[in-house]
Design an enzyme around this catalytic site. Sequence first.
Site, mmCIF file in Angstrom:
data_model
loop_
_atom_site.group_PDB
_atom_site.id
_atom_site.type_symbol
_atom_site.label_atom_id
_atom_site.label_comp_id
_atom_site.label_asym_id
_atom_site.label_seq_id
_atom_site.Cartn_x
_atom_site.Cartn_y
_atom_site.Cartn_z
ATOM 1 N N GLU A 155 0.807 -1.239 0.000
ATOM 2 C CA GLU A 155 0.000 0.000 0.000
ATOM 3 C C GLU A 155 0.831 1.277 0.000
ATOM 4 O OE1 GLU A 155 -2.609 -0.488 3.379
ATOM 5 O OE2 GLU A 155 -3.712 -2.114 2.427
ATOM 6 N N ASN A 196 2.180 -5.424 -2.862
ATOM 7 C CA ASN A 196 0.771 -5.734 -2.581
ATOM 8 C C ASN A 196 -0.019 -4.445 -2.366
ATOM 9 O OD1 ASN A 196 -1.105 -7.957 -1.862
ATOM 10 N ND2 ASN A 196 -1.115 -7.030 0.182
ATOM 11 N N HIS A 232 -10.328 -6.316 -2.197
ATOM 12 C CA HIS A 232 -11.421 -6.059 -1.249
ATOM 13 C C HIS A 232 -12.497 -5.334 -2.044
ATOM 14 C CE1 HIS A 232 -8.986 -7.252 2.153
ATOM 15 N NE2 HIS A 232 -8.019 -6.443 1.754
ATOM 16 N N GLU A 261 -6.072 -10.920 -0.966
ATOM 17 C CA GLU A 261 -6.911 -10.650 0.212
ATOM 18 C C GLU A 261 -8.383 -10.542 -0.164
ATOM 19 O OE1 GLU A 261 -5.466 -7.266 2.452
ATOM 20 O OE2 GLU A 261 -3.372 -7.845 2.186
ATOM 21 N N ASP A 263 -12.167 -10.368 -0.544
ATOM 22 C CA ASP A 263 -13.472 -10.510 0.103
ATOM 23 C C ASP A 263 -14.463 -9.685 -0.701
ATOM 24 O OD1 ASP A 263 -12.677 -7.964 1.209
ATOM 25 O OD2 ASP A 263 -12.106 -8.931 3.095
#
Length: 344
Positions: A155, A196, A232, A261, A263
């Site tokens: 990030e 990432n 996400h 990651e 979701d």
Amino acid sequence: MLLKKWIVNALILCGALGFGATATAQQGLRSQRPDFLIGFAAANDFWTLQDAQKFSEVAAREFNLITPENQMKWAIIHPESDVYQFAAADAHLAFARKNQMKVHGHVLVWHSQIPAWMLEKNWARNELIDAMYSHIDRVMGHFKNGVYMWDVVNEAFNEDGSMRPSFWQKNLGDSHLPLAFTRARLADSRAKLLYNDYNIETLNRKSDAVYKMVQAFRKNGVPIDAIGMQMHITSGGIDMTSFQQNMKRLANLGLDIYITEMDVRIPKNAQEAGLPDQAQVYAQVLKACLAQPACKGLQTWGMSDKYSWVSGFYKGFGSALLFDENYQPKPAYFAVEHVLKSTQ
Ligand code: XIL
């Protein structure tokens, strides 16, 4: 004759009630495509949960890749300048070894979950580079041969493609990225090194910035192996064409891609109604990943909706994972399973 009819009816009923599907879930996603990494982020100290046995059983059955959700982050693993706490992460590795899973290390350099001793200190440039190097050396060294891939930097960019004004950026400028990657390669030459981030799945200003960073790395001989796309997202999905194009340009730079990651959150007031859309989004993303040879794995950020960061972080949303709060597979699970099976 009558018996045959009875059996057929019973089978139809089982199918309608989902019994057949539940039985299939017992085989686990990992057994559908052993060549593909299918993973999850594991809750802190999951072996101490009140339902630890169920958690471990489902994890071992379904996944061949595990990420400690928090317990390799700087604040946890290196809470004081001269203190490293490896026990919790070691327990994740022991679980992985026992169940033939690969481990995804998360994370070495990040703007968040940095311990107070780091934030409070006034750093001279060289001193902070030394501290970053010794953290990377110590942590990667400790898990050498046990961690398959590492998020080296997480990030670092804003949505508009500029650099996030993080602790690292403020103290070291853009150079913190090549410094971290170069050191990481030295610390563990076999681990795959990832950059990432979130909202870099499709073509946009942030993913452009990541792309340019990798181009510069290539030009200057800075090591990097893969991009982690956090994913996400909402049950509204993402632009699939744009996602495919973005993966393609990264693959053309010689990078691997991992969905790290995932979701897919659903508004709390539409939980049931959102399940089919959610299932479709999971299936589409996985299908696109499997169709791109550089895309090597997909992880969800958690396993059961019982332990998910989503409802805490995205107010009014929840139910973002493949298993419900009782560890029962959701429509999204069966959609993922179907994609894995049908693309074998
Ligand atoms: C989250 C964890 O899930 C939470 O338990 C914790 O409180 C905060 O961090 N991107 C990342 C992850 O790279 O480390 C974050 O994990 C979620 C967003």
